[in-house]
Design a protein around this motif. Structure first.
Motif, PDB file in Angstrom:
ATOM      1  N   ARG A 150      49.476  77.759  57.176  1.00 52.18           N
ATOM      2  CA  ARG A 150      48.019  77.865  57.386  1.00 52.18           C
ATOM      3  C   ARG A 150      47.815  76.044  57.921  1.00 52.18           C
ATOM      4  N   SER A 151      48.448  75.285  57.214  1.00 53.18           N
ATOM      5  CA  SER A 151      48.500  73.983  57.519  1.00 53.18           C
ATOM      6  C   SER A 151      48.541  73.508  59.035  1.00 53.18           C
ATOM      7  N   ALA A 152      49.266  74.148  59.685  1.00 51.10           N
ATOM      8  CA  ALA A 152      49.727  73.745  60.681  1.00 51.10           C
ATOM      9  C   ALA A 152      48.433  73.797  62.460  1.00 51.10           C
ATOM     10  N   ASN A 153      47.706  75.021  61.075  1.00 51.93           N
ATOM     11  CA  ASN A 153      46.266  75.229  62.235  1.00 51.93           C
ATOM     12  C   ASN A 153      45.700  74.731  62.164  1.00 51.93           C
ATOM     13  N   PHE A 154      45.428  73.928  60.719  1.00 51.84           N
ATOM     14  CA  PHE A 154      44.278  72.814  60.390  1.00 51.84           C
ATOM     15  C   PHE A 154      44.608  71.545  60.969  1.00 51.84           C
ATOM     16  N   PHE A 155      46.481  71.123  61.463  1.00 47.44           N
ATOM     17  CA  PHE A 155      46.919  70.097  61.234  1.00 47.44           C
ATOM     18  C   PHE A 155      46.810  70.446  63.847  1.00 47.44           C
ATOM     19  N   HIS A 156      46.675  71.142  64.189  1.00 42.02           N
ATOM     20  CA  HIS A 156      45.766  71.703  65.308  1.00 42.02           C
ATOM     21  C   HIS A 156      44.594  71.175  65.897  1.00 42.02           C
ATOM     22  N   ALA A 157      43.936  71.305  64.705  1.00 41.53           N
ATOM     23  CA  ALA A 157      42.348  71.237  64.991  1.00 41.53           C
ATOM     24  C   ALA A 157      42.116  69.581  64.155  1.00 41.53           C
ATOM     25  N   LEU A 158      43.057  68.867  63.787  1.00 32.74           N
ATOM     26  CA  LEU A 158      42.720  67.871  63.483  1.00 32.74           C
ATOM     27  C   LEU A 158      42.812  66.259  64.219  1.00 32.74           C
ATOM     28  N   PHE A 159      43.984  67.188  65.531  1.00 34.53           N
ATOM     29  CA  PHE A 159      44.482  66.436  66.431  1.00 34.53           C
ATOM     30  C   PHE A 159      43.661  66.567  67.768  1.00 34.53           C
ATOM     31  N   LEU A 160      42.944  67.675  67.650  1.00 33.22           N
ATOM     32  CA  LEU A 160      42.074  67.875  68.944  1.00 33.22           C
ATOM     33  C   LEU A 160      40.586  67.150  68.270  1.00 33.22           C
ATOM     34  N   VAL A 161      40.431  67.071  67.064  1.00 37.30           N
ATOM     35  CA  VAL A 161      39.362  65.994  66.968  1.00 37.30           C
ATOM     36  C   VAL A 161      40.207  64.339  67.424  1.00 37.30           C
ATOM     37  N   LEU A 162      40.603  63.954  67.169  1.00 37.13           N
ATOM     38  CA  LEU A 162      41.852  62.957  67.266  1.00 37.13           C
ATOM     39  C   LEU A 162      41.400  62.504  69.144  1.00 37.13           C
ATOM     40  N   PHE A 163      41.993  62.832  69.732  1.00 36.80           N
ATOM     41  CA  PHE A 163      41.944  63.350  71.149  1.00 36.80           C
ATOM     42  C   PHE A 163      40.634  63.358  71.810  1.00 36.80           C
TER      43      PHE A 163
END
Length: 741
Positions: free
Chosen positions: A338-351
């Motif tokens: 599930r960490s991949a789901n979390f990192f996808h959200a984190l990258f969206l914040v950065l974008f």
């Protein structure tokens, strides 16, 4: 403490892969989140909020392993209807009221999870679900087509919007102003990228997903006009994405003032129903893709999705669902937890933080093109052909559900589809009592038999979408590495939904080393030869004949078989368990092999194969030609590919390249991996290394006692078939000699 430490060590070891996969998924989630929100008449940022909140909350609380969460395709029509209806002409007020409905919907989903109602998805007939999804696709297509061609003010029902498409195209060539024509050109160009992206077999090009290519190119176009052209940017501001300058201070909050209004209640029910169905179906589909074949806790996931939806609604975001397309991309890029789901959200914040100015330059027609393609994929003619092959009655259910959904709404449409399915089952069996008289009776008996502890399951009376949950509960309790026999000899009727689900169990058991066999259907008849067709005791109609004529290519392959004194079998073979041990097929679904060539000892088998990557609208069917070779003796498990930029990224993500000493050129040209590094180095002697260096590149993989060899992701020509056979025969000789020595 040992197992816990191992889990932590595994998690840390897989972290680079999940970061990489999360990044790739975020490249798709960014334009889709913006586009889905705009298609729902909500502020663009609401789609990104849903993806960020969903990725964070579900990653922490969820019960699935490799799924990705965020705004979903299926809710576009529901949210659009809710915003326009509740707002009474004021779209922003309708959006605030819809946020209130989203919050309450999330609370209801949490309740569904606590009540363990994850079995809800089993009560919906498969063909009715397909009809509902096709209706959603047509709705998305009808609305977004006009946006794609720059005519964003076009309004009307789904049918009205479809009827206005010819006029919209005509207007472009007759009376449309230049800015609309340029916007339409951007939209159509973006659509062409979506259509032809999968046709480009360049792995470097495909490092960036098609939606992100659209974003990069359209944003780049705006910079071209700003810095390199004397002409003004030809796309007007109203056709560009609108984002607040300060997102945090501009967050919207839900309005509950109409909580007792009938339209508000209908919106809550619709959002909850479609969210639950879309999520549960997606979770089931993604579980099939998981290389580790883990089974998701759907009730725990429902609670997590509900919590994410509630929080998203309070922050001004859309509802959160499990999304199949982005989940498929996650699996295919190495996402393992599930960490991949979390990192996808984190990258969206950065974008959002770093590229807010660039996001405002994205044209709405470009995002609409992504959704037009998505809508087409949901309602593609291939879906109709696939359903028609199963049976005429399934086609009737599909179309009745589709048209009733378009004419009314999603809830009414799916209810009509369920009722239609039930009535057709009664007509086919010519018996109302079969269903009403046995609906509440226990019809599934399971026990272990023999010393080996094999599981025997007996089903009687009928088995359909109405009571499949009873059989499913028993089957889910059987370990998938065991032997299971399901007997329908006492069952009068088995419907399409059950037959399709049983096939999924067979595939899962095969992959995990067990065996799942269905018996007792010899006395039943079907109206088609499709394996998912309904089965019933009473006769229905003549079974369709299968054309056995060989094509020109098949005749040439048979001549190759004669040249090698091999045997040739053109028919499809669905037992492909001999391929499940290979890493290449861990995230792929194999349909069948055909056009098989066997040597006399059956140690070499060349075949055409059909398999798929991804699921649902992200599903891509691939046909290729492979050679399967049996090796006498034990060899290390390894995978050999041509070295490239993508393989360098894989190494960074944790996939180690095994270098062969004194052969630096080989190590630069080939990507070799496997856990038994010493065994691999012993096998790859000077002779074997020279063989690979002096022959064409092939994907070569060992599972310990067999090899598979593949060249391209397409069917091989007859000349290429002869080349791969020659390559395989010589490779077998060298490896066999190495193992003897």
């Amino acid at each position: 403490m040992g197992p816990k430490k191992n889990r932590i060590k595994t998690f840390i070891g897989e972290l680079p892969k999940n970061i990489f996969s999360g990044f790739v998924v975020s490249l798709i989630a960014l334009p889709l989140g913006l586009g889905l929100a705009i298609a729902s008449e909500a502020p663009p940022i609401s789609g990104i909020i849903a993806a960020i909140v969903g990725g964070t909350v579900v990653a922490i609380l969820g019960g699935s392993n490799v799924t990705i969460t965020g705004p979903g395709n299926g809710l576009v029509i529901v949210l659009l209807s809710a915003i326009t209806t509740l707002g009474g002409g004021d779209l922003y007020q309708g959006y605030l009221l819809t946020l209130g409905a989203i919050v309450i919907s999330g609370i209801l989903m949490i309740l569904l999870g606590f009540l363990r109602l994850g079995i809800l998805s089993d009560f919906f007939p498969a063909s009715a679900i397909q009809g509902m999804l096709a209706a959603i696709g047509i709705g998305i297509f009808a609305k977004q087509f006009h946006v794609m061609v720059g005519q964003i003010d076009t309004k009307g029902s789904i049918i009205e919007l479809l009827l206005k498409i010819p006029a919209a195209i005509s207007n472009l060539f007759v009376s449309a102003p230049m800015e609309v024509m340029v916007a339409a050109a951007v939209g159509v160009g973006s659509l062409l990228i979506m259509v032809f992206y999968s046709k480009i077999r360049n792995k470097y090009f495909q490092l960036i997903p098609a939606p992100m290519w659209i974003v990069i190119l359209t944003v780049g176009l705006s910079y071209y006009y700003q810095y390199f052209s004397s002409d003004p940017y030809p796309i007007s501001q109203k056709l560009l994405v609108s984002l607040p300058n300060d997102i945090v201070s501009n967050l919207a909050f839900p309005d509950f003032s109409k909580v007792l209004d009938s339209n508000f209640i209908n919106a809550v029910i619709a959002i909850t129903l479609i969210s639950s169905i879309e999520s549960l179906l997606s979770i089931k589909a993604v579980d099939k893709l998981d290389p580790q074949k883990r089974r998701s806790n759907v009730n725990k996931d429902l609670k997590a999705l509900g919590a994410a939806t509630t929080l998203s609604g309070f922050l001004g975001g859309l509802n959160v669902v499990t999304v199949i397309a982005r989940s498929s991309v996650n699996v295919n890029n190495g996402g393992s937890n599930r960490s991949a789901n979390f990192f996808h959200a984190l990258f969206l914040v950065l974008f959002i933080v770093l590229f807010q100015e660039q996001l405002k330059r994205i044209p709405l027609p470009a995002l609409a093109a992504i959704l037009v393609y998505t809508g087409y994929k949901l309602a593609a003619p291939e879906s109709v052909r696939r359903v028609s092959k199963i049976g005429n009655e399934q086609l009737l259910i599909f179309f009745i559900t589709l048209f009733s959904t378009i004419a009314t709404n999603l809830i009414t449409g799916i209810l009509i589809g369920i009722l239609t399915t039930f009535l057709i089952h009664i007509i086919i069996n010519r018996s109302l009592s079969l269903f009403l008289g046995n609906a509440l009776k226990p019809n599934v008996l399971m026990f272990k038999e023999g010393d080996k502890g094999n599981y025997y399951v007996s089903v009687k009376n009928f088995c359909s979408f109405l009571n499949f949950y009873k059989l499913k509960a028993k089957l889910d309790a059987i370990p998938e590495d065991k032997e299971a026999v399901v007997d329908f000899s006492m069952c009068d009727f088995v419907d399409h939904t059950v037959m399709e689900s049983l096939n999924a169990y067979q595939q899962t058991f095969m992959r995990k080393g067990g065996n799942f066999e269905v018996i007792g259907l010899d006395a039943h008849e079907a109206d088609s030869v499709h394996p998912f067709a309904i089965r019933k005791i009473i006769p229905f109609q003549t079974i369709i004949k299968v054309d056995k004529n060989l094509t020109k290519r098949q005749r040439l392959i048979s001549e190759v078989a004669k040249d090698f004194t091999w045997s040739y079998e053109p028919k499809k073979e669905r037992d492909v368990s001999f391929l499940y041990d290979f890493i290449y097929f861990e995230t792929k679904q194999i349909k069948h092999v055909y056009n098989q060539l066997f040597d006399q000892e059956k140690e070499l088998n060349l075949f055409d194969i059909e398999y798929s990557e991804g699921e649902f609208i992200a599903k891509e069917v691939i046909r290729s030609t492979m050679l399967f070779i049996k090796i006498d003796g034990a060899m290390p498990v390894f995978t050999l590919d041509k070295e490239g930029f993508l393989e360098v990224i894989y190494q960074w993500a944790g996939f180690k390249d095994v270098d062969i000493e004194a052969h630096s050129d080989f190590s630069k040209r080939f990507y070799l991996r496997g856990e038994d590094e010493e065994g691999i180095r012993r096998l790859f002697t000077d002779e074997l290394v020279l063989f690979f260096e002096s022959n064409p590149y092939y994907h070569v993989e060992s599972n310990g006692d067999h090899l598979i060899i593949k060249n391209k992701e397409r069917l091989a020509s007859v000349k290429e078939i002869k080349m791969i056979i020659d390559f395989g025969l010589r490779l077998k000789t060298i490896i066999q000699k190495q193992l003897v020595c």
